[in-house]
Design an enzyme around this catalytic site. Structure first.
Site, PDB file in Angstrom:
ATOM      1  N   SER A 146      43.438  39.436  38.299  1.00 22.83           N
ATOM      2  CA  SER A 146      42.312  39.629  37.378  1.00 22.83           C
ATOM      3  C   SER A 146      42.841  40.334  36.127  1.00 22.83           C
ATOM      4  CB  SER A 146      41.239  40.483  38.043  1.00 22.83           C
ATOM      5  OG  SER A 146      41.754  41.779  38.275  1.00 22.83           O
ATOM      6  N   ASP A 194      42.633  35.187  37.215  1.00 23.27           N
ATOM      7  CA  ASP A 194      41.273  35.195  37.765  1.00 23.27           C
ATOM      8  C   ASP A 194      40.309  35.730  36.683  1.00 23.27           C
ATOM      9  OD1 ASP A 194      39.320  34.990  39.748  1.00 23.27           O
ATOM     10  OD2 ASP A 194      39.736  36.976  40.594  1.00 23.27           O
ATOM     11  N   HIS A 195      39.187  35.074  36.515  1.00 24.51           N
ATOM     12  CA  HIS A 195      38.120  35.516  35.599  1.00 24.51           C
ATOM     13  C   HIS A 195      38.600  35.917  34.196  1.00 24.51           C
ATOM     14  CE1 HIS A 195      34.808  35.270  38.408  1.00 24.51           C
ATOM     15  NE2 HIS A 195      35.593  35.779  39.315  1.00 24.51           N
ATOM     16  N   HIS A 239      33.944  31.516  44.964  1.00 24.71           N
ATOM     17  CA  HIS A 239      34.286  32.924  44.706  1.00 24.71           C
ATOM     18  C   HIS A 239      33.546  33.802  45.710  1.00 24.71           C
ATOM     19  CE1 HIS A 239      36.390  33.049  40.706  1.00 24.71           C
ATOM     20  NE2 HIS A 239      36.146  31.768  40.876  1.00 24.71           N
ATOM     21  N   SER A 251      34.386  35.094  48.502  1.00 22.38           N
ATOM     22  CA  SER A 251      34.435  34.479  49.830  1.00 22.38           C
ATOM     23  C   SER A 251      35.026  35.359  50.915  1.00 22.38           C
ATOM     24  CB  SER A 251      35.206  33.156  49.753  1.00 22.38           C
ATOM     25  OG  SER A 251      34.451  32.227  49.026  1.00 22.38           O
TER      26      SER A 251
HETATM   27  P1  13P Z   1      35.646  38.884  47.379  1.00 22.68           P
HETATM   28  O1  13P Z   1      35.210  40.146  46.722  1.00 22.68           O
HETATM   29  O2  13P Z   1      34.582  38.300  48.271  1.00 22.68           O
HETATM   30  O3  13P Z   1      36.928  39.003  48.083  1.00 22.68           O
HETATM   31  O4  13P Z   1      35.842  37.797  46.233  1.00 22.68           O
HETATM   32  C1  13P Z   1      36.983  37.798  45.423  1.00 22.68           C
HETATM   33  C2  13P Z   1      36.873  36.845  44.302  1.00 22.68           C
HETATM   34  O5  13P Z   1      36.016  35.979  44.247  1.00 22.68           O
HETATM   35  C3  13P Z   1      37.861  36.970  43.212  1.00 22.68           C
HETATM   36  O6  13P Z   1      37.551  36.179  42.098  1.00 22.68           O
END
Ligand code: 13P
Length: 349
Positions: A50, A83-84, A223, A225
């Protein structure tokens, strides 16, 4: 194996009918835990960072640690994923650093908190797709808004406020040409997703299935998950932690998703819980210890155990040797000459 394109990894997963875990990292031990699991289960893998992780570890440290993972595990296909990403600049910086995949999360404005309009989302995502594909880099987009907050990024809420509309998902995929599509089906980041085992009123697997019916060849991304297993919560609380009772996404629901087009499954919280529980246990039971290796080693082992289990459950185990890495330059050529399609197949309603 050199780092591979996430598009190649997900195309292969679609052929094999399995999902690939995308595990978040901030440090060396987490990368080692993931690679230990990938080796143990012979799995391809997505390692993702991230914005918060890139800041925490500093870009160069994290990047070279992941490169070390690739160098030491030549038999494992690894995609390195942002990520994001909150803006074009964030994605551009990851691409220029050498990431093989980025997520442009245009579902939120650049502040990473305020929901964006559909038009804003399309515009920024398309800009990233054009820049990334020219360089052979994969793009994940998001339509609908996830719940919760992760590393300061997120709209908050339960995840039910902005469930993805299947028609909008089709339009978004057509207008942007993303390689993978994150959808909002009631999941949220973090440990507190559901106050009881989720049913269809809060976890909208029917929406996921409806989107897959309309976009049968699009790689869907789940996401939020983490399953937030009770045994991991219990270890933390047994050794002085104060987690409130909570439920995550049951693995069988993720498996239902994988049978319906989900190819990338994001997991962070379960690994955080596993590491924290292991660290708490050591410090609680042997308060005289102060060498970080005394608690980081069990923490790494605890995370590896969770990741190995998820790799088996998502079906990626055993698939590391199915293919050879296509170079990023060849992938770029594929986008240019159209052999790697960015036009989704759309089925009638
Ligand atoms: P969790 O917080 O459920 O592990 O999700 C992580 C996620 O979606 C990262 O983008």
């Amino acid at each position: 194996m050199p780092l591979v394109s996430m598009r190649q990894l997900l195309d292969e997963a679609a052929k094999g009918g399995y999902g690939v875990g995308a595990f978040n990292v901030n440090d060396m031990e987490q990368i080692q835990a993931i690679m230990g699991a990938a080796k143990e289960t012979n799995s391809p893998v997505i390692i993702q960072a991230s914005r918060g992780a890139r800041q925490f570890a500093q870009d160069k440290y994290l990047f070279h640690l992941i490169l070390a993972a690739a160098e030491l595990n030549p038999e494992i296909p690894i995609a390195m994923h942002q990520d994001h990403g909150n803006s074009f600049e964030t994605c551009k910086s990851a691409i220029e650093l050498g990431y093989t995949s980025v997520m442009m999360d245009g579902s939120l404005k650049e502040d990473g908190k305020t929901p964006a309009t559909f038009e804003e989302n399309v515009a920024v995502t398309k800009k990233v797709v054009d820049f990334a594909h020219e360089r052979g880099v994969t793009v994940e987009g998001e339509i609908g808004v996830l719940g919760g907050v992760e590393d300061g990024h997120g709209a908050g809420g339960t995840g039910l406020e902005h469930i993805t509309d299947p028609d909008q998902a089709v339009e978004f995929a057509e207008l942007t040409g993303v390689d993978a599509l994150a959808i909002a089906i009631g999941t949220s980041h973090g440990a507190y997703k559901f106050s009881k085992k989720p049913d269809g009123s809060v976890l909208k697997m029917d929406v996921l299935i409806a989107i897959h019916k309309r976009l049968p060849n699009t790689h869907l991304v789940m996401h939020g998950s983490s399953s937030v297993p009770k045994d991991l919560q219990d270890v933390i609380n047994k050794y002085g932690g104060k987690l409130k009772e909570t439920w995550g996404v049951p693995v069988e629901e993720i498996q239902l998703g994988i049978r319906n087009g989900v190819r990338k499954v994001n997991v962070d919280t379960d690994n955080r819980l596993a590491m924290t529980g292991a660290i708490r246990k050591v410090l609680w039971e042997t308060p005289e210890k102060f060498d970080p290796r005394d608690y980081m080693k069990p923490a790494r082992e605890a995370m590896q155990k969770v990741v190995s289990l998820r790799m088996a459950q998502f079906g990626q185990a055993g698939h590391a040797g199915d293919y050879k890495a296509v170079t990023i330059a060849e992938i770029a050529k594929g986008y240019k000459d159209g052999s790697l399609s960015t036009k989704p197949l759309v089925a009638a309603r």
